[in-house]
Design a protein around this motif. Structure first.
Motif, PDB file in Angstrom:
ATOM      1  N   VAL A  24      42.937  32.362  44.699  1.00 28.90           N
ATOM      2  CA  VAL A  24      42.254  32.755  45.936  1.00 28.90           C
ATOM      3  C   VAL A  24      40.930  33.448  45.618  1.00 28.90           C
ATOM      4  N   VAL A  25      40.960  34.372  44.659  1.00 29.26           N
ATOM      5  CA  VAL A  25      39.739  35.094  44.286  1.00 29.26           C
ATOM      6  C   VAL A  25      38.710  34.135  43.705  1.00 29.26           C
ATOM      7  N   LEU A  26      39.160  33.215  42.870  1.00 29.57           N
ATOM      8  CA  LEU A  26      38.247  32.227  42.284  1.00 29.57           C
ATOM      9  C   LEU A  26      37.610  31.358  43.362  1.00 29.57           C
ATOM     10  N   GLY A  27      38.431  30.831  44.273  1.00 32.93           N
ATOM     11  CA  GLY A  27      37.906  30.000  45.350  1.00 32.93           C
ATOM     12  C   GLY A  27      36.929  30.751  46.234  1.00 32.93           C
ATOM     13  N   ALA A  28      37.246  32.019  46.523  1.00 34.94           N
ATOM     14  CA  ALA A  28      36.343  32.838  47.333  1.00 34.94           C
ATOM     15  C   ALA A  28      35.026  33.064  46.598  1.00 34.94           C
ATOM     16  N   GLY A  29      35.107  33.272  45.283  1.00 32.40           N
ATOM     17  CA  GLY A  29      33.892  33.452  44.499  1.00 32.40           C
ATOM     18  C   GLY A  29      33.011  32.221  44.511  1.00 32.40           C
ATOM     19  N   VAL A  30      33.634  31.051  44.401  1.00 30.91           N
ATOM     20  CA  VAL A  30      32.878  29.790  44.443  1.00 30.91           C
ATOM     21  C   VAL A  30      32.176  29.636  45.793  1.00 30.91           C
ATOM     22  N   GLY A  31      32.914  29.898  46.863  1.00 28.72           N
ATOM     23  CA  GLY A  31      32.324  29.772  48.199  1.00 28.72           C
ATOM     24  C   GLY A  31      31.200  30.769  48.426  1.00 28.72           C
ATOM     25  N   LEU A  32      31.398  32.012  47.985  1.00 29.31           N
ATOM     26  CA  LEU A  32      30.361  33.039  48.150  1.00 29.31           C
ATOM     27  C   LEU A  32      29.115  32.685  47.344  1.00 29.31           C
ATOM     28  N   PHE A  33      29.313  32.094  46.173  1.00 24.70           N
ATOM     29  CA  PHE A  33      28.165  31.707  45.342  1.00 24.70           C
ATOM     30  C   PHE A  33      27.313  30.661  46.057  1.00 24.70           C
ATOM     31  N   LEU A 121      33.667  37.767  40.939  1.00 27.15           N
ATOM     32  CA  LEU A 121      34.892  37.238  41.531  1.00 27.15           C
ATOM     33  C   LEU A 121      35.364  35.985  40.809  1.00 27.15           C
ATOM     34  N   ALA A 122      34.427  35.115  40.456  1.00 27.67           N
ATOM     35  CA  ALA A 122      34.791  33.898  39.732  1.00 27.67           C
ATOM     36  C   ALA A 122      35.403  34.228  38.378  1.00 27.67           C
ATOM     37  N   ALA A 123      34.837  35.212  37.688  1.00 26.10           N
ATOM     38  CA  ALA A 123      35.360  35.601  36.379  1.00 26.10           C
ATOM     39  C   ALA A 123      36.725  36.267  36.507  1.00 26.10           C
ATOM     40  N   VAL A 124      36.872  37.174  37.466  1.00 23.90           N
ATOM     41  CA  VAL A 124      38.160  37.851  37.676  1.00 23.90           C
ATOM     42  C   VAL A 124      39.227  36.839  38.071  1.00 23.90           C
ATOM     43  N   GLY A 125      38.905  35.975  39.042  1.00 21.91           N
ATOM     44  CA  GLY A 125      39.872  34.974  39.481  1.00 21.91           C
ATOM     45  C   GLY A 125      40.299  34.059  38.357  1.00 21.91           C
ATOM     46  N   THR A 126      39.337  33.638  37.543  1.00 26.83           N
ATOM     47  CA  THR A 126      39.643  32.751  36.415  1.00 26.83           C
ATOM     48  C   THR A 126      40.594  33.412  35.432  1.00 26.83           C
ATOM     49  N   ILE A 130      44.578  32.340  34.824  1.00 30.61           N
ATOM     50  CA  ILE A 130      44.893  31.864  33.475  1.00 30.61           C
ATOM     51  C   ILE A 130      45.843  32.827  32.780  1.00 30.61           C
ATOM     52  N   GLY A 131      45.626  34.123  32.996  1.00 33.39           N
ATOM     53  CA  GLY A 131      46.480  35.139  32.394  1.00 33.39           C
ATOM     54  C   GLY A 131      47.914  35.087  32.878  1.00 33.39           C
ATOM     55  N   ALA A 132      48.163  34.421  34.012  1.00 37.85           N
ATOM     56  CA  ALA A 132      49.539  34.259  34.494  1.00 37.85           C
ATOM     57  C   ALA A 132      50.336  33.303  33.615  1.00 37.85           C
ATOM     58  N   CYS A 191      34.362  36.794  31.476  1.00 38.49           N
ATOM     59  CA  CYS A 191      35.729  36.309  31.256  1.00 38.49           C
ATOM     60  C   CYS A 191      36.353  36.988  30.032  1.00 38.49           C
ATOM     61  N   GLN A 192      35.588  37.082  28.964  1.00 34.18           N
ATOM     62  CA  GLN A 192      36.126  37.722  27.766  1.00 34.18           C
ATOM     63  C   GLN A 192      36.466  39.179  28.037  1.00 34.18           C
ATOM     64  N   LEU A 193      35.648  39.858  28.821  1.00 31.55           N
ATOM     65  CA  LEU A 193      35.905  41.252  29.168  1.00 31.55           C
ATOM     66  C   LEU A 193      37.184  41.392  29.985  1.00 31.55           C
ATOM     67  N   PHE A 194      37.340  40.592  31.041  1.00 30.31           N
ATOM     68  CA  PHE A 194      38.469  40.742  31.951  1.00 30.31           C
ATOM     69  C   PHE A 194      39.789  40.261  31.353  1.00 30.31           C
ATOM     70  N   PHE A 195      39.730  39.362  30.367  1.00 29.95           N
ATOM     71  CA  PHE A 195      40.957  38.906  29.724  1.00 29.95           C
ATOM     72  C   PHE A 195      41.718  40.061  29.061  1.00 29.95           C
ATOM     73  N   ARG A 196      41.033  41.150  28.753  1.00 31.40           N
ATOM     74  CA  ARG A 196      41.690  42.295  28.126  1.00 31.40           C
ATOM     75  C   ARG A 196      42.770  42.888  29.024  1.00 31.40           C
ATOM     76  N   TRP A 197      42.605  42.727  30.335  1.00 30.70           N
ATOM     77  CA  TRP A 197      43.525  43.372  31.282  1.00 30.70           C
ATOM     78  C   TRP A 197      44.325  42.390  32.137  1.00 30.70           C
ATOM     79  N   THR A 198      44.051  41.108  32.054  1.00 35.58           N
ATOM     80  CA  THR A 198      44.648  40.183  33.018  1.00 35.58           C
ATOM     81  C   THR A 198      45.725  39.265  32.447  1.00 35.58           C
ATOM     82  N   VAL A 199      45.907  39.240  31.134  1.00 33.23           N
ATOM     83  CA  VAL A 199      46.927  38.364  30.538  1.00 33.23           C
ATOM     84  C   VAL A 199      48.296  39.040  30.646  1.00 33.23           C
ATOM     85  N   VAL A 200      49.248  38.352  31.258  1.00 29.02           N
ATOM     86  CA  VAL A 200      50.614  38.877  31.402  1.00 29.02           C
ATOM     87  C   VAL A 200      51.365  38.659  30.086  1.00 29.02           C
TER      88      VAL A 200
END
Length: 206
Positions: A24-33, A121-126, A130-132, A191-200
């Motif tokens: 959802v966050v990724l799609g919203a980021g794409v639309g906002l862009f 938003l695109a980076a966070v959503g991605t 993926i981290g799921a 993406c590299q920055l946010f992967f530190r906190w988003t991988v389950v």
């Protein structure tokens, strides 16, 4: 992980939630862009360029190019999964809905702010989806596959991919703007920055 291993891995409720939120966050980021109006993202420049060259629509190009990229997963030994399917079929409609709901953005300052927010938003959503660990979409799976096979950083791989798509799309007649350059240079590091906190961590049972 194989698709079956992805579904059997622990912490499934959290992972499913992250998959849904990330998409959802990724799609919203794409639309906002798109609404920011300062240029298309590099991949969309490529999609537009191909749609001008070939007698098919913009959306058809996205689907066909995605399928072609999935073929590149084979030598990289990447497995598709639930995340691959959700990314393929949900990001576009969510982006369309975002574009429909948001009014046009006017003024360079507001456009620049929207562009910056959309990129984050695109980076966070991605990274969240993926981290799921349900598998990535065609382009994101290619990014992670190249990362694991080459040893290069996610930042380097993603930046190379974005710049390559941008260059080819521009040569084919795709429209390039300020936002295109900002997205191409920043999405990899973000993406590299946010992967530190988003991988389950699927090794944790609770």
């Amino acid at each position: 992980m194989t698709p079956l291993q992805q579904l059997r891995a622990p912490r499934k409720p959290l992972r499913l939630l992250n998959l849904a939120v990330g998409i959802v966050v990724l799609g919203a980021g794409v639309g906002l862009f798109v609404r920011a109006g300062l240029g298309l993202s590099p991949w969309d420049v490529l999609h537009q360029g191909l749609s001008r060259l070939l007698p098919i629509s913009f959306g058809t190009v996205i689907v066909l190019l995605g399928l072609l990229i999935l073929l590149l997963w084979i030598p990289l030994r990447q497995w598709p999964g639930l995340g691959t399917l959700v990314n393929t079929f949900a990001v576009g409609p969510i982006a369309d809905l975002t574009i429909t709901l948001l009014p046009p953005i006017h003024g360079l300052a507001w456009q620049a702010g929207a562009m910056a927010l959309a990129t984050v938003l695109a980076a966070v959503g991605t990274t969240v989806y993926i981290g799921a660990q349900f598998g990535g979409g065609p382009r994101d799976g290619l990014m992670t596959g190249l990362h694991f096979r080459t040893g290069l950083s996610v930042r380097a791989i993603r930046t190379i991919m974005e710049l390559t798509a941008l260059a080819v799309g521009w040569l084919l007649g795709g429209v390039v703007g300020l936002g295109t350059v900002v997205f191409a240079l920043s999405i990899g590091p973000l993406c590299q920055l946010f992967f530190r906190w988003t991988v389950v961590d699927v090794e944790r049972r609770r």
